[in-house]
Design a protein around this motif. Structure first.
Motif, PDB file in Angstrom:
ATOM      1  N   ARG A  34       0.823  -1.207   0.000  1.00 44.88           N
ATOM      2  CA  ARG A  34       0.000   0.000   0.000  1.00 44.88           C
ATOM      3  C   ARG A  34       0.856   1.254   0.000  1.00 44.88           C
ATOM      4  O   ARG A  34       1.785   1.383   0.800  1.00 44.88           O
ATOM      5  N   ASP A  47      -9.820   8.376  -4.703  1.00 42.55           N
ATOM      6  CA  ASP A  47      -9.367   7.063  -4.257  1.00 42.55           C
ATOM      7  C   ASP A  47      -9.488   6.999  -2.736  1.00 42.55           C
ATOM      8  O   ASP A  47      -8.740   7.643  -2.014  1.00 42.55           O
ATOM      9  N   GLN A  73     -16.922  -1.468   4.412  1.00 44.42           N
ATOM     10  CA  GLN A  73     -17.027  -0.774   3.130  1.00 44.42           C
ATOM     11  C   GLN A  73     -18.316  -1.214   2.448  1.00 44.42           C
ATOM     12  O   GLN A  73     -18.603  -2.407   2.372  1.00 44.42           O
ATOM     13  N   ASP A  78      -8.719   4.617  -0.872  1.00 43.58           N
ATOM     14  CA  ASP A  78      -7.644   3.847  -0.257  1.00 43.58           C
ATOM     15  C   ASP A  78      -6.426   4.697   0.088  1.00 43.58           C
ATOM     16  O   ASP A  78      -5.491   4.194   0.724  1.00 43.58           O
TER      17      ASP A  78
END
Length: 538
Positions: free
Chosen positions: A65, A533, A385, A535
């Motif tokens: 990530r 995004d 989510q 994330d």
């Protein structure tokens, strides 16, 4: 991003490749990681190659990530890394045993020229096959040395006998027998049936030890299918292990073949896209998926699943599908995009033995019955989510959505209701429930027909949500050129041009003023749908 002193020094060190012979031999092992990170961030492929080839630890993790604003390593650096891994196989000083490249791939053609998922998969598979070829070549050279050694031993023994010298016959015979045994094994390996053209045999498997296990995400389509299959069939010094598998436009039979080749303990997720699975094809795949004990993620996008009870044999197929889903004991993430299954959500979700944490259902034309079931299901209270984008919501379905948000209020971190047809009136009914989602970090409401007044009400609500870090808001109707329908669809809002006469930053200025008045400098407001995004939240 503020760089540490170590990072700044590492960048300076790797910037001059000509000096690497001077410092590389003296680098302590704890500095290899910051030096490698500096080489990647500065795009220094030569430094990457030298550091990786001399990597002092048993494992190397590259990828994963990324933080906000951080770009993935570029193509040249990744190629240098892979070449260094192959070179290190013949280096007796190498201690590397596990190379983890999971999450490394970037987007093809983006800034910095990163290596995309498909290109990385092809490069990895080529590296695995070439490493085996190199090992076989080295093995052949070793066999030649053994044969020469055998001839020398035999000749020396004959000379000694001719000259009448006493020889230790037992030790000589044992030594020659060991050399002869290795030579016979080499001949059997080369001449065994089915070994023409370099295909794998059991003898090959015994002879070549695995030196480095390579973990990666694989992207397989019709163009990379043959290379991936060859690499997974290859037994050599590099062993390829798949963590997340993405397949596109591949038949059910090919997907089954691929799953049979994968190590069963390594696969964490599978993503199937643009493949005509059908309900029967999915029911056929599920028993295979249940053999992967660590599988937590299943994504199906545009896979031609059509749940219509008027089809012959559909009821039996649905039962098979439901039975297959009951065996996915570790599934935590289910993503279904553009599948025709109105009214059938209960068939899928009620069969799962464990509650889901991630549920993505965009473009599913969910019915009121689907939403009512979801709000009362055993998944509602565990969801972290939830994506219901492009499922049109109406006043009759809002009670189910409010009930769902109430159940998930303490766990839900990311929510997307983009393109759901939320007007000012519908949003006003939903805002109290949204405000109760205390764990929410990101909220996406793009492509909803809101006026400037409705948008301001939205922002005044979200600034009171302490954990929210991102809001993807829709352009208000006042920002579009004249001619929009009274209730425009998400497709019309996406294609309709914005009014060039309107001050571009007017909406942004008004929204940010609300943030400043409430002291929410840590909340990002954006209408950029393409670059949003969730994330990237730290």
């Amino acid at each position: 991003m503020v760089l540490s002193l170590v990072s700044l020094c590492a960048s300076e060190v790797v910037s001059d490749h000509s000096s690497s012979p001077c410092w590389l031999r003296w680098v302590p092992r704890e500095l290899y990681r910051p030096l490698l990170e500096a080489a990647f961030s500065s795009s220094r492929p030569l430094a990457v190659g030298e550091l990786v080839q001399r990597w002092p630890e048993r494992s190397l993790r590259v990828g994963g990530r990324r933080k906000r604003g951080e770009t993935p390593p570029n193509r040249l650096c990744i190629q240098a890394l892979l070449l260094a891994i192959v070179r290190g196989l013949s280096d007796q000083r190498s201690v590397l045993h596990v190379l983890d490249l999971s999450g490394l791939q970037g987007d093809e053609g983006s800034v910095g020229d990163p290596m995309g998922g498909w290109s990385l998969t092809v490069a990895l598979c080529t590296m695995v096959v070439q490493a085996r070829t190199g090992a076989k070549r080295a093995q052949k050279k070793e066999g030649e040395r053994d044969r020469k050694r055998f001839l020398v031993l035999q000749r020396d023994a004959d000379v000694k006998r001719e000259r009448g010298h006493r020889v230790n016959a037992k030790s000589e015979e044992e030594l020659m027998r060991g050399v002869r045994r290795r030579m016979e094994m080499d001949r059997q390996s080369e001449g065994s049936p089915g070994n023409e053209g370099g295909t794998r045999t059991d003898s090959d498997d015994r002879d070549i030890d695995v030196l480095v296990h390579v973990r990666a995400d694989l992207f397989v389509n019709a163009r990379s299918w043959d290379r991936v299959r060859a690499a997974l069939n290859t037994h050599g010094p590099l062993k390829l292990q798949c963590r997340f598998l993405r397949v596109e436009e591949i038949s059910v039979s090919s997907i089954k073949t691929l799953l049979d080749l994968l190590p069963h303990r390594g696969l964490l997720g599978i993503d199937v896209r643009y493949s005509s699975l059908g309900v029967a094809g999915l029911a056929e795949l599920l028993p295979l998926l249940s053999t992967f004990p660590a599988l937590t993620t299943l994504r199906l996008h545009y896979c031609n699943l059509d749940f219509r009870r008027d089809l012959p044999g559909q009821d039996e197929t649905l039962r098979d599908l439901s039975q297959g889903l009951t065996k996915l004991h570790q599934l935590k993430c289910l993503s279904l995009t553009a599948l025709r299954l109105p009214g059938q959500l209960r068939v899928l979700l009620s069969s799962l033995p464990q509650p889901l944490e991630i549920l993505e259902l965009p473009y599913l034309s969910l019915s009121p019955a689907d939403l009512a079931y979801l709000s009362c299901s055993h998944h509602a209270s565990t969801l972290q989510q939830l994506d219901l984008s492009e499922n049109r919501l109406e006043e009759s379905t809002l009670p189910s959505i409010r009930r769902l948000l109430s159940q998930a209020s303490s766990s839900l971190q990311h929510l997307s209701l983009s393109g759901c047809g939320l007007t000012d009136h519908l949003l006003a009914l939903l805002l109290p429930s949204l405000g109760c989602c205390i764990a929410l970090k990101s909220l996406a409401l793009a492509l909803n027909p809101l006026s400037m007044a409705g948008l301001m009400d939205l922002v005044r609500t979200v600034v009171r949500m302490p954990n929210l870090r991102q809001l993807l808001y829709p352009n208000p109707l006042e920002d579009y050129q004249p001619g929009l329908p009274d209730l425009p669809s998400s497709a019309q809002l996406l294609d309709w041009p914005l009014d060039q006469m309107t001050e571009i930053n007017t909406t942004s200025i008004q929204l940010n003023r609300v943030l400043m008045d409430n002291g929410r400098s840590n909340l990002l407001l954006t209408c950029d749908l393409l670059n949003y995004d969730k994330d990237l939240i730290d």
